[in-house]
Scaffold this active site. Structure first.
Site, short mmCIF file in Angstrom:
data_model
loop_
_atom_site.label_atom_id
_atom_site.label_comp_id
_atom_site.label_asym_id
_atom_site.label_seq_id
_atom_site.Cartn_x
_atom_site.Cartn_y
_atom_site.Cartn_z
N GLU B 45 0.84 -1.20 0.00
CA GLU B 45 0.00 0.00 0.00
C GLU B 45 0.88 1.26 0.00
O GLU B 45 1.88 1.32 0.73
CB GLU B 45 -0.86 -0.06 1.28
N LYS B 118 -9.94 2.16 -1.65
CA LYS B 118 -10.10 1.54 -0.32
C LYS B 118 -11.44 1.92 0.31
O LYS B 118 -11.74 3.12 0.46
CB LYS B 118 -8.94 2.01 0.57
N CYS B 155 -5.40 -3.16 2.75
CA CYS B 155 -5.10 -3.08 4.18
C CYS B 155 -6.30 -3.27 5.10
O CYS B 155 -6.76 -4.38 5.26
CB CYS B 155 -4.36 -1.77 4.47
#
Lengths: 295, 295
Positions: B45, B118, B155
């Site tokens: 990331e 995300k 993540c």
């Protein structure tokens, strides 16, 4: 949520053709759990009988009993005698041609605190559950007891993150999985190892995702395929308790055992402050979870 | 689903204050991955910079770049040079005051195959992501590439079974998690161990629940809190690849490493026949998953 310690016992034991002997094994386990200080005892799925779903036989519906049948009565007496909450499992005869795989929760005065009817029903070689069990119709509702709000699920449910999440969203303080799972004798050692590992990590992951302790109670030992077929089963035991980070607190091996473990119920509050997964769920974007598939 | 082997590489590396040096490290890793036969490379990331969310500073929005910025251009050139699919991550400047944490997927001819913004945004001491990143608005849509339909998540998404499930239901053939996660120096060794274990098992459990391989690429190494605060971070590395039973196929330790692993894409079909979890989902009973909580 309740705070302080909760001492629970997983009564991992084997079953044979003699139903009375199975019941005695369950009750002996409860007595040992009580002697060792447990406030909550969890038995394996369908603990009064051998795992009869190895093959399909209408005669085996004779094993089913009503919700107020003998297994419930025996467990209620034990719960009251030992002042302990007891989670057991019955083959529930609800109506002719309508049976469930049902977990029953007895309060420590012997009253029925609640039930859970297995929602996810497997059907695999040696595990013909769709023949015997009507899918549960009570949803994913925890059972309130004097030792906390129990998220009781059964076996195949353990592979479904949805079931764990719904119990947690409904306020469950711990997830409990009465279970019957074993090795297929046709699998090699590596495949057996992968299956056992997968079974452990997915349940531990429910603890992680939901910031809850999890306890899974499996049956143990060898059971022959009494139809004369090849679906003999070696139930793998390995009942365990983990905390809200998925950390293993106690774990049995493959043999019969009363596994006693104390958990700190306050840890869910602590862990969820550090890992506030519930805060960030994208409930605006989860509609697809009620679809069968995306195509 | 595609069959045959897929060789993928996780480019686990550390980042410093020099953005050019970070980009060089990423490109060097891709070159090594190509030399070792990878068809797909995954970077951590936000791999062009230190993890800047340790504290809140409006000036750090200068690190953001548009979707067609330099990071994408460099990765596209590398993808075309090596004829490899590349998954990277940028701090996406979409409009003044509107930025995302975005994974970009480059096809092996250098074209943009797709992006993922995300969806789940954390916010914890040392991880002030809600200050920097607008939650994604593209949902959980896999990206089609020449090496398969990639379920790219980022993540914090890794803690959400919902995200993994939605990608799988949308036909993802593998789940990929570019990641930046590390130890809080204030935690003791036991807590650090629990966190790392939890991170591994929840991602492996997404593999189990969905019958898919999973690959997670984390950053590595120490990064100081440049605000003068105490939120120094020790990113824990431990990038790994697991198969559709959650079985670990390859695993890095804490140091920078290009982790190369071949996976058998045909195993999802095999595993899902034995564990047909999709078949038995109770989509009639999952409405509660779109609720914040049950009370």
């Amino acid at each position: 949520m309740k705070s302080g310690e909760l001492t629970l016992a997983l009564i991992q034991h084997g079953m044979g053709a003699d139903v009375d002997a199975n019941r005695t094994a369950s009750l002996d386990g409860i007595a040992e759990a009580a002697a060792r200080g447990a406030q909550l005892a969890v038995l394996p799925e369908l603990h009064a009988s051998e795992y009869f779903c190895k093959y399909q036989d209408p005669a085996l519906f004779d094993l089913a009993e009503p919700l107020d049948g003998i297994t419930r009565r025996l467990l209620a007496e034990a719960a009251a005698d030992y002042k302990m909450v007891v989670v057991g499992g019955i083959f529930e005869h609800r109506a002719p041609g309508l049976a469930h795989n049902t977990a029953i929760v007895l309060e420590c005065d012997g009253s029925l605190a609640g039930i859970y009817r297995k929602m996810h029903i497997p059907d695999d070689p040696g595990y013909n559950e769709k023949f015997y069990f009507t899918p549960g119709d009570l949803g994913f509702e925890p059972v309130d007891t004097s030792v906390g709000r129990l998220g009781v699920l059964v076996c195949w449910d353990q592979w479904y993150p949805e079931a764990a999440r719904l119990m947690a969203l409904a306020g469950a303080e711990i997830l409990l999985y009465p279970t019957a799972i074993g090795f297929d004798p046709a699998d090699d050692e590596a495949e057996a190892r992968r299956q056992l590992d997968a079974w452990c990590i997915i349940q531990r992951a429910h603890g992680v995702a939901n910031g809850l302790p999890v306890a899974s109670c499996n049956r143990a030992g060898y059971e022959p395929d009494r139809s004369g077929g090849t679906y003999n089963a070696e139930f793998w035991g390995h009942s365990f308790v983990c905390g809200p980070q998925g950390e293993v607190l106690a774990e049995a091996d493959a043999a019969s055992e009363v596994l006693v473990c104390s958990i700190d119920r306050g840890r869910s509050e602590t862990v969820r402050r550090t890992w506030p997964f519930f805060r960030d769920r994208r409930i605006d974007a989860y509609d697809g979870l009620t679809r069968r598939f995306g195509d």
